[in-house]
Write a protein that holds these residues in place. Structure first.
Motif, PDB file in Angstrom:
ATOM      1  N   HIS A   1      80.520 -28.667  42.090  1.00  0.00           N
ATOM      2  CA  HIS A   1      81.018 -28.017  43.308  1.00  0.00           C
ATOM      3  C   HIS A   1      81.811 -29.053  44.095  1.00  0.00           C
ATOM      4  CE1 HIS A   1      81.058 -26.151  47.286  1.00  0.00           C
ATOM      5  NE2 HIS A   1      80.793 -24.980  46.660  1.00  0.00           N
ATOM      6  N   PRO A   2      82.944 -28.658  44.675  1.00  0.00           N
ATOM      7  CA  PRO A   2      83.774 -29.632  45.414  1.00  0.00           C
ATOM      8  C   PRO A   2      83.012 -30.403  46.472  1.00  0.00           C
ATOM      9  CG  PRO A   2      84.968 -27.586  45.098  1.00  0.00           C
ATOM     10  CD  PRO A   2      83.567 -27.320  44.607  1.00  0.00           C
ATOM     11  N   ASP A   3      82.044 -29.743  47.118  1.00  0.00           N
ATOM     12  CA  ASP A   3      81.286 -30.448  48.153  1.00  0.00           C
ATOM     13  C   ASP A   3      80.320 -31.471  47.575  1.00  0.00           C
ATOM     14  OD1 ASP A   3      82.607 -28.919  50.017  1.00  0.00           O
ATOM     15  OD2 ASP A   3      81.001 -27.432  50.202  1.00  0.00           O
ATOM     16  N   ASP A   4      79.851 -31.209  46.345  1.00  0.00           N
ATOM     17  CA  ASP A   4      78.868 -32.116  45.709  1.00  0.00           C
ATOM     18  C   ASP A   4      79.534 -33.250  44.940  1.00  0.00           C
ATOM     19  OD1 ASP A   4      76.816 -30.568  46.647  1.00  0.00           O
ATOM     20  OD2 ASP A   4      76.684 -29.333  44.825  1.00  0.00           O
ATOM     21  N   ARG A   5      80.788 -33.023  44.513  1.00  0.00           N
ATOM     22  CA  ARG A   5      81.437 -33.967  43.587  1.00  0.00           C
ATOM     23  C   ARG A   5      81.461 -35.406  44.121  1.00  0.00           C
ATOM     24  NH1 ARG A   5      86.244 -31.524  42.805  1.00  0.00           N
ATOM     25  NH2 ARG A   5      85.313 -30.217  41.161  1.00  0.00           N
TER      26      ARG A   5
ATOM     27  N   HIS B   1      79.498 -36.981  46.173  1.00  0.00           N
ATOM     28  CA  HIS B   1      78.150 -37.561  46.217  1.00  0.00           C
ATOM     29  C   HIS B   1      77.654 -37.877  44.792  1.00  0.00           C
ATOM     30  CE1 HIS B   1      77.997 -36.529  50.460  1.00  0.00           C
ATOM     31  NE2 HIS B   1      78.320 -35.255  50.163  1.00  0.00           N
TER      32      HIS B   1
END
Length: 374
Positions: A350-354, A356
């Motif tokens: 997911h773009p938000d997780d990438r 991290h």
């Protein structure tokens, strides 16, 4: 008189042509004493310090005397022989010329002749000495005879030293070969052993000498395995190219199977006959470790599959990323849908997780953390 001289020289020449063997020094000393009616004769070799001579053969009054005694050149007529690399002759009054020399006094010497023993480069190896208790006559004939005997002695000595050097090199080579921990063997055109080292002899519970002329089957190797070894070696010799072969061998006593990585290099000897040099590295421990690692990995995969846990595995050097079956099932992918690359794996995040996830992977690669969690 001329005939007597010619006969004497012919005797010396005949003797020099025939004398050989380990006792050449004693034989030369004996002959010189008889031929020239000498009271004392010795063959001496220069010590490494070149200031002393070690007597290796000696005759006194027609009897051999124990050799291996050493005398100093200083103050003796022998010093002139070594220094000038030429004969030294004193037909009479030799004790008057060397008054401090005890050896001449002990023999009661009146006359002396010494001839250098030179190597092929003209360097001194030692000398041949003759002493009489009366004045010399026919000195030229005596010196000619001693010169012939000295040359023959030099030839024998050079030959002995060359043989000793060869034996020393052979012993060194044999020692080096036996100390090599890897198996080493040389086989002939029929696959029989010509040479082997101690590592192979130990594996077969025999000696290196006992293996010469034999084949693997003579030392407890099963017939089918021994036949494989033979056919493989013959085929490599026929192809004429070095090959690496992974093969097994059986301990001749315990029956234990050992695994080897063998380098087999074919060549021809000076007669044109096929030969094969074999150097085999025992990789049994490596194979067992790999088998254990493979079994552990298989067990882990089985446990994860049963638990339906999805996993991914990244091989950093190649960049390949692989996944197990539950991973594909959980994410509803087919195996062919996802390329086995880190980029493809990253695109699935997911773009938000990438950011991290990538940051945690970088920390693991840099050694800042020991465990990756996401």
């Amino acid at each position: 008189e001329q005939r007597r001289i010619e006969t004497a020289m012919q005797n010396v020449a005949n003797f020099a042509a025939q004398v050989h063997g380990e006792n050449v020094f004693d034989t030369v000393a004996d002959f010189a004493a008889r031929q020239f009616e000498a009271d004392y004769v010795h063959v001496g070799l220069l010590e490494p310090n070149r200031t002393e001579v070690r007597v290796v053969a000696a005759q006194l009054d027609g009897q051999r005397i124990p050799p291996d005694f050493v005398y100093q050149l200083a103050g003796a007529p022998c010093a002139n022989v070594v220094a000038k690399l030429s004969h030294c002759c004193h037909p009479s009054h030799v004790q008057l010329l060397y008054p401090e020399n005890q050896g001449l006094k002990d023999i009661q010497a009146e006359s002396y002749v010494g001839e250098p023993i030179l190597d092929s480069n003209g360097q001194p190896l030692g000398l041949l000495v003759m002493v009489k208790r009366c004045a010399l006559t026919h000195t030229e004939d005596i010196m000619s005879g001693l010169r012939i005997l000295a040359a023959r002695t030099a030839a024998s000595l050079s030959s002995q030293r060359a043989e000793q050097a060869v034996r020393a090199k052979e012993h060194l080579l044999s020692t080096v070969i036996d100390e090599i921990p890897d198996v080493l063997a040389l086989k002939d055109e029929n696959g029989h052993f010509l040479l082997c080292n101690q590592a192979l002899a130990t594996l077969y519970h025999t000696t290196t000498q006992a293996m010469v002329g034999k084949h693997d089957g003579d030392f407890g190797v099963p017939a089918d395995q021994a036949q494989f070894f033979r056919k493989n070696v013959l085929a490599i010799m026929a192809r004429g190219k070095t090959e690496v072969v992974f093969e097994d061998s059986r301990d001749g006593k315990t029956g234990e199977i050992r695994n080897f990585k063998s380098i087999k290099k074919p060549f021809k000897n000076e007669a044109g006959n096929n030969r094969c040099l074999i150097i085999a590295h025992d990789i049994t421990d490596v194979v067992h470790a790999q088998e254990k690692a493979l079994a552990s990995e298989q067990l882990l995969r089985t446990v994860l599959d049963v638990a339906q846990e999805g996993t991914w595995d990244w091989h950093v050097p190649s960049g390949r990323v692989t996944h197990n079956a539950p991973w594909y099932k959980t994410l509803d992918f087919r195996r062919e849908d996802v390329p086995e690359t880190l980029e493809a794996f990253s695109e699935l995040l997911h773009p938000d997780d990438r950011p991290h996830v990538i940051a945690r992977i970088d920390q693991l690669l840099q050694g800042k953390v020991d465990i990756y969690q996401s």
